[in-house]
Design an enzyme around this catalytic site. Structure first.
Site, PDB file in Angstrom:
ATOM      1  N   HIS A  13     -15.426  -4.984   5.184  1.00  0.00           N
ATOM      2  CA  HIS A  13     -15.165  -4.603   6.575  1.00  0.00           C
ATOM      3  C   HIS A  13     -16.444  -4.913   7.367  1.00  0.00           C
ATOM      4  O   HIS A  13     -17.547  -4.898   6.814  1.00  0.00           O
ATOM      5  CB  HIS A  13     -14.886  -3.096   6.570  1.00  0.00           C
ATOM      6  CG  HIS A  13     -14.393  -2.538   7.858  1.00  0.00           C
ATOM      7  ND1 HIS A  13     -15.243  -2.255   8.902  1.00  0.00           N
ATOM      8  CD2 HIS A  13     -13.153  -2.175   8.262  1.00  0.00           C
ATOM      9  CE1 HIS A  13     -14.524  -1.738   9.897  1.00  0.00           C
ATOM     10  NE2 HIS A  13     -13.260  -1.691   9.548  1.00  0.00           N
ATOM     11  N   ASP A  38     -18.743   1.439  -0.373  1.00  0.00           N
ATOM     12  CA  ASP A  38     -17.904   1.831   0.755  1.00  0.00           C
ATOM     13  C   ASP A  38     -16.588   2.334   0.162  1.00  0.00           C
ATOM     14  O   ASP A  38     -15.784   1.553  -0.333  1.00  0.00           O
ATOM     15  CB  ASP A  38     -17.695   0.603   1.651  1.00  0.00           C
ATOM     16  CG  ASP A  38     -16.646   0.838   2.730  1.00  0.00           C
ATOM     17  OD1 ASP A  38     -15.992   1.898   2.724  1.00  0.00           O
ATOM     18  OD2 ASP A  38     -16.460  -0.066   3.564  1.00  0.00           O
ATOM     19  N   LYS A  56      -8.925   8.721   7.073  1.00  0.00           N
ATOM     20  CA  LYS A  56      -8.016   7.908   6.256  1.00  0.00           C
ATOM     21  C   LYS A  56      -7.441   8.726   5.105  1.00  0.00           C
ATOM     22  O   LYS A  56      -6.679   8.221   4.295  1.00  0.00           O
ATOM     23  CB  LYS A  56      -8.762   6.692   5.706  1.00  0.00           C
ATOM     24  CG  LYS A  56      -9.161   5.672   6.776  1.00  0.00           C
ATOM     25  CD  LYS A  56      -9.766   4.442   6.135  1.00  0.00           C
ATOM     26  CE  LYS A  56     -10.634   3.643   7.073  1.00  0.00           C
ATOM     27  NZ  LYS A  56      -9.900   2.899   8.088  1.00  0.00           N
ATOM     28  N   GLN A 115     -11.564   3.074   1.661  1.00  0.00           N
ATOM     29  CA  GLN A 115     -10.188   2.784   1.241  1.00  0.00           C
ATOM     30  C   GLN A 115      -9.853   3.387  -0.115  1.00  0.00           C
ATOM     31  O   GLN A 115      -8.681   3.553  -0.439  1.00  0.00           O
ATOM     32  CB  GLN A 115      -9.958   1.261   1.191  1.00  0.00           C
ATOM     33  CG  GLN A 115     -10.079   0.567   2.523  1.00  0.00           C
ATOM     34  CD  GLN A 115      -9.001   0.974   3.512  1.00  0.00           C
ATOM     35  OE1 GLN A 115      -7.906   1.389   3.141  1.00  0.00           O
ATOM     36  NE2 GLN A 115      -9.310   0.874   4.796  1.00  0.00           N
ATOM     37  N   CYS A 163     -10.930  -6.134  11.127  1.00  0.00           N
ATOM     38  CA  CYS A 163     -12.391  -5.995  11.047  1.00  0.00           C
ATOM     39  C   CYS A 163     -12.935  -6.680   9.801  1.00  0.00           C
ATOM     40  O   CYS A 163     -13.844  -6.170   9.153  1.00  0.00           O
ATOM     41  CB  CYS A 163     -12.829  -4.541  11.076  1.00  0.00           C
ATOM     42  SG  CYS A 163     -12.420  -3.711  12.601  1.00  0.00           S
TER      43      CYS A 163
END
Lengths: 413, 149
Positions: free
Chosen positions: A126, A204, A230, A207, A370
């Site tokens: 991203h 990261d 999220k 997700q 993104c």
């Protein structure tokens, strides 16, 4: 779903899933990789704070302030348990994953990265895990390198080895799950190789954390970032976790209230961890709302969520691949894929696709997500993306398929 | 599909077979513009002869609405006097395709539809200012382009 909680029961907890859109069509929400919907328990928790507990935290001694502080700090304890973190002071509340990565780049990066050093990221990141590193490496005269992806949408780890072999890599930073391809990164293997080379790792988890069990004690990375919104929680709250030995060496990111011990005219000493990195009045209400989101996820069970998404994704991939003119990106191996499916129709623009299926009440994302570096690698301007969560059903996948068939028909594919 | 139609036969047809697609050698006006939302990206080129549009072409990538509207716009301006071209408005383009409702129904997609008109207005403005040094003829075109959507 293999749990005692039925999907109908879960759906009843989400007020927004009851509403109709576009000429009275039931909402089919398939943009969960962007943001998830919120259960009533989360909405109520935020409401309750403003109605009954609203006060600033960490300072005043009156009852309200104590209650607010306790509720805020309880979320930290919950996150520690949720991700198997031993030390609560390693957990920093921020606005989201983006701010978390920027904090690391600004604070740790500026202290530790110099000219000709290398930061390694990947082609499926991203923008939030690319741009902060561009800013840092440009400022320092350092280099930014990318681990490429193969035609299955998986990282080519040999490239990592050749970067590590230079001896100049300071940090390898990557997402645990691609927000476009759904690829689940071989995180353990990357961390193992980096550790062997004495290189730090940032993950990261924006997700991955919402959709699968993550155990930070087992993983052994140095930095980990994710966002509440999220994972059924509110927007504007995220977490940065940093291994204590590393966090103790880092200078503050923002200066201001709450992050200090003593302030004099020309000198300041810092507050203890993690408060040293939480300057200003934080997003108290939403941190408390986040706590309710974690309770909700725990009640269902992360393994159940993952299994439900595996089942849905398998079902969707099978049906979607039969739609005329469609191209689906990423691996077919369901064990290596989260509930994210990016696709295109031959020469039909993704925004035409999204507009046509929006008329049926189906919400999918269209655009570059993104992830323009990945779009370049795939040689497309944009894609459509359907992404699932705990409340999605096979009937909703069927609605998507019905709309996709309309696209194929309209454009005579 | 119910409601105001977007994906009519005409739009699909134009998106598959755009009009005036290509490039002009030594154009008098050459304007690039893009729409960050859709990633629509077009290059509009115009050849001027005795204050008339003697040729017009465009190339680029875009959604069907963008490509159809750009096609229609090129058909509208071809052979016309610049004074007439300056007066082309939103509804002249949208009306040809039955898309007037987009202004009301889709504030997002209206940007796809009017991208080429914006490029045209900016393009003619620059032509008068930079090439012809004629501020009077350039008029309000820049403001019109800016305020289009």
């Amino acid at each position: 779903m293999q749990t005692t909680i039925s999907i109908e029961t879960i759906r009843r907890d989400f007020p927004i899933l009851q509403r109709k859109v576009r000429d009275n069509k039931p909402l089919v929400y398939l943009d969960n990789a962007s943001t998830s919907q919120k259960p009533i328990q989360v909405i109520d928790a935020i409401n309750n704070y403003y109605k009954n507990q609203n006060a600033n935290i960490h300072r005043a001694v009156y009852a309200l302030a104590e209650e607010a502080t306790e509720a805020y700090e309880n979320t930290r304890e919950k996150i520690a348990k949720f991700l198997n973190i031993q030390k609560r002071e390693e957990i920093i509340f921020l606005r989201g994953t983006t701010e978390a990565i920027n904090l690391v780049a600004y604070s740790w990066g500026r202290q530790n990265v110099s000219k000709d050093d290398i930061i390694v990221t990947t082609e499926y990141e991203h923008h939030s895990n690319i741009v902060p590193w561009q800013l840092l490496t440009k400022e320092k005269g350092a280099k930014l390198e990318y681990i490429g992806i193969d035609d299955n949408g998986e990282l080519i780890l040999d490239q990592l080895d050749s970067y590590l072999a230079t001896g100049k890599v300071k940090l390898v930073t990557f997402s645990q799950m691609s927000n476009v391809l759904g690829t689940i990164t071989n995180t353990e293997e990357i961390i193992k190789r980096c550790k062997k080379a004495g290189v730090k790792t940032l993950i990261d988890g924006a997700q991955s954390v919402p959709h699968m069990k993550v155990d930070l004690s087992k993983l052994g990375c140095d930095f980990f970032a994710f966002s509440a919104h999220k994972m059924l929680g509110p927007t504007g709250v995220g977490v940065l976790w940093v291994r204590k030995e590393v966090l103790e060496t880092m200078q503050p990111f923002h200066g201001g209230g709450d992050m200090i011990r003593e302030v004099h005219k020309y000198e300041t000493t810092w507050n203890d961890l993690p408060y040293k990195f939480e300057a200003g009045t934080p997003n108290i209400a939403d941190v408390i709302g986040f706590s309710a989101a974690i309770d909700y996820l725990n009640k269902i069970g992360m393994d159940n969520i993952r299994n439900h998404e595996i089942e849905l994704t398998k079902y969707a991939l099978d049906k979607m691949s039969k739609v005329k003119g469609i191209t689906i990106y990423g691996t077919k191996d369901i064990a290596k894929r989260g509930g994210v499916i990016s696709f295109n129709f031959h020469d039909v623009h993704p925004h035409d696709v999204a507009t046509i299926i929006d008329k049926d009440g189906v919400a999918v994302r269209s655009g570059h997500h993104c992830a323009q570096v990945l779009m370049e690698r795939l040689d497309v301007a944009a894609t459509n993306r359907a992404s699932f969560y705990v409340y999605n059903t096979k009937q909703e996948v069927d609605a998507l398929i019905g709309s996709l068939n309309k696209v194929a028909e309209l454009f005579k594919l | 599909m119910t409601g105001d139609p977007i994906y009519t036969e005409m739009i699909i047809e134009y998106s598959k077979h755009p009009s005036n697609f290509g490039e002009i050698e030594n154009p008098d006006i050459s304007r690039h513009d893009s729409n960050p939302l859709c990633g629509d990206s077009i290059d509009l080129q115009i050849k001027i002869n005795e204050n008339k549009v003697s040729d017009v072409k465009f190339k680029g990538k875009g959604c069907s609405i963008c490509i159809a509207c750009t096609s229609v716009l090129t058909e509208l301006v071809k052979g016309k006097d610049l004074d007439e071209v300056k007066k082309i408005e939103k509804d002249d383009v949208l009306g040809e395709l039955g898309l007037e409702h987009l202004i009301r129904t889709s504030p997002v997609r209206i940007k796809c539809a009017l991208l080429s008109l914006k490029a045209l207005k900016y393009g003619i403005y620059s032509y008068f200012i930079e090439k012809m040094k004629d501020e009077k003829s350039a008029g309000n075109l820049k403001e019109e382009a800016t305020n289009l959507y």
